[in-house]
Design an enzyme around this catalytic site. Structure first.
Site, mmCIF file in Angstrom:
data_model
loop_
_atom_site.group_PDB
_atom_site.id
_atom_site.type_symbol
_atom_site.label_atom_id
_atom_site.label_comp_id
_atom_site.label_asym_id
_atom_site.label_seq_id
_atom_site.Cartn_x
_atom_site.Cartn_y
_atom_site.Cartn_z
ATOM 1 N N SER A 199 0.830 -1.200 0.000
ATOM 2 C CA SER A 199 0.000 0.000 0.000
ATOM 3 C C SER A 199 0.875 1.265 0.000
ATOM 4 O O SER A 199 1.714 1.407 -0.892
ATOM 5 C CB SER A 199 -0.959 -0.061 1.190
ATOM 6 N N ASP A 356 -10.118 -3.112 -5.451
ATOM 7 C CA ASP A 356 -9.193 -2.148 -4.847
ATOM 8 C C ASP A 356 -9.072 -0.937 -5.774
ATOM 9 O O ASP A 356 -8.808 -1.104 -6.970
ATOM 10 C CB ASP A 356 -7.828 -2.841 -4.686
ATOM 11 N N HIS A 386 -8.372 -4.468 -0.866
ATOM 12 C CA HIS A 386 -7.182 -3.737 -0.469
ATOM 13 C C HIS A 386 -6.775 -4.067 0.977
ATOM 14 O O HIS A 386 -7.595 -4.026 1.879
ATOM 15 C CB HIS A 386 -7.378 -2.227 -0.597
#
Ligand SMILES: *[C@@H]1O[C@H](CO)[C@@H](O)[C@H](O)[C@H]1NC(C)=O
Ligand SMILES: *[C@@H]1O[C@H](CO)[C@@H](O)[C@H](O)[C@H]1NC(C)=O
Ligand SMILES: *[C@@H]1O[C@H](CO)[C@@H](O)[C@H](O)[C@H]1NC(C)=O
Length: 416
Positions: A199, A356, A386
């Site tokens: 991320s 995501d 995600h």
């Protein structure tokens, strides 16, 4: 039973039913049919949303910045002190003034040197820690299964610091680790070092990778980079995956835009304009050449673009980029780097999730790296959301969490 207690029972039942309905309304979010463990995901998402709302309330009453409050909640629930098992030794230390948690797998065979991995945790540049259970478990598993030394960096977060301070912390710790005497101390093979993150940590890993590949003294010292659902650009918040996942769990679009603005120390009033790409409208000249580098109509296959239409404004809010020129800086948005920078990058792994907003950031980077001649492996999960890779143990264990983690570790095992 008397009249009174019956009436009481009735109102109690009605109240409970109303509360349950309210709770169900709060928890329930429509999810795609084939997402992993949907009910568990709804509960996880509702818990995270409640913590976010609580921290906004804390900020509203003037107790603390909401991100500090939210991180306090996350860290106090999940903190894990350094521990050791028969297979991994875990220690907290600092590398040139930057805190790190070091995970050392004990060699099973008589292989003298281990591989080394710099790990950068996610959390929107503002949340989480190398010392919470989720990241501690991930790095311990990696150290054990890869017989590696994992350096999980406790870089400083928003709002204490903003771009590019996070990168400076990571650079300092990484350069310290790469010193011959430090590698020797940890029995790490200098030819088998990777950099990785998920991320926002994937964003930082990609930026650091580009920086090192442009530095004559550092180029070639990193063998691989592995980017897990990375954040890679802030120019287009209407890629097909942003459109498809506007309200997806854990990371809806407006939250991602808010993380960006906080990272770059901008004004949260920009959110509405940025969500409709007003910050990169046609009249913003500085963005013109960069926009071509994420032209998804040419970078993404038809199976991804489907019927989605680009959102391109003729006239927008040109002052946003003037106030936040960092939006157009490849150190914050590695996807927009020059081709000459990309072609020096090491072998790369990119993991993306179908559900995501960041899916297409990752896929476009894969495409740009391939065009620059970099050896890339793209690993895509159809039922993934995600953040899933850190959710592997009960009660937040997801089957796709285990599958993404295993696939990532397998690639590292084969390539590092
Ligand atoms: C986008 O920019 C246009 C032109 O300046 C403006 O009329 C519109 O209100 C802006 N939209 C948002 C959501 O800020
Ligand atoms: C998930 O569902 C979509 C459409 O509903 C379908 O196109 C896709 O193939 C499915 N994926 C899996 C892994 O079943
Ligand atoms: C999560 O862990 C529990 C207890 O170990 C197990 O029963 C359950 O099947 C797991 N769920 C998933 C989705 O892996």
């Amino acid at each position: 039973m008397g009249q009174l207690s019956l009436a009481r029972l009735r109102s109690f039942c009605m109240l409970s039913a109303a509360l349950i309905a309210l709770l169900a309304y709060y928890v329930y979010i429509p999810l795609p049919a084939n997402i992993s463990d949907p009910w568990k995901l709804m509960l996880l998402d509702a818990t995270f949303r409640s913590a976010q709302q609580l921290s906004h309330l804390i900020q509203y009453v003037g107790l603390s910045h909401h991100l500090i409050a939210l991180n306090f909640i996350i860290v106090s629930f999940g903190r894990k002190s350094a521990w050791s098992s028969p297979n991994v030794r875990i220690t907290d230390t600092d590398f040139d003034g930057v805190e790190v948690r070091v995970f050392e797998g004990f060699p099973k065979a008589k292989e003298p040197l281990k591989s080394g991995i710099i790990y950068i945790h996610g959390g929107g540049w503002a949340l989480a820690s190398a010392r919470i259970r989720y990241y501690d478990d991930l790095c311990a598993t990696m150290a054990e299964e890869l017989n590696a030394v994992i350096i999980s960096i406790e870089y400083r977060l928003v709002p204490q610091v903003h771009f590019p301070e996070q990168l400076f912390d990571l650079e300092r710790a990484t350069k310290h680790f790469l010193k011959p005497q430090v590698l020797e101390k940890y029995s790490v093979d200098p030819a088998r070092i990777a950099i990785s993150g998920d991320s926002a940590g994937g964003n930082l890993a990609a930026a650091l990778g580009q920086q090192f590949s442009q530095d004559d003294t550092l180029r070639g010292k990193i063998k691989l980079q592995a980017l897990i659902y990375p954040v890679l650009q802030a120019l287009d918040f209407n890629t097909p995956s942003y459109q498809q996942n506007v309200n997806s769990p854990i990371l809806p679009r407006h939250i991602m835009v808010r993380y960006w603005i906080d990272y770059l120390r901008g004004n949260q009033d920009f959110v509405q304009a940025m969500v409709v790409n007003n910050h990169t409208s046609m009249d913003v000249e500085q963005a013109a050449t960069l926009r071509a580098r994420l032209n998804w109509l040419s970078l993404l296959p038809a199976s991804i673009t489907k019927d989605y239409k680009p959102v391109m404004q003729t006239v927008g809010n040109a002052h946003i980029v003037q106030e936040l020129p960092q939006l157009l800086d490849a150190r914050s948005a590695p996807l927009i780097a020059d081709q000459e920078v990309l072609q020096n990058l090491p072998k790369t792994y990119v993991l993306t999730c179908e559900h995501d907003v960041l899916r297409d950031d990752g896929i476009m980077y894969v495409k740009r790296l391939e065009s620059a001649g970099v050896d890339v492996t793209h690993d895509h999960f159809e039922d993934a959301f995600h953040g899933c890779m850190i959710f592997t143990s009960w009660p937040t264990n997801f089957s796709v969490g285990v599958r993404t983690r295993d696939s990532y570790i397998k690639w590292l095992k084969q390539n590092l």
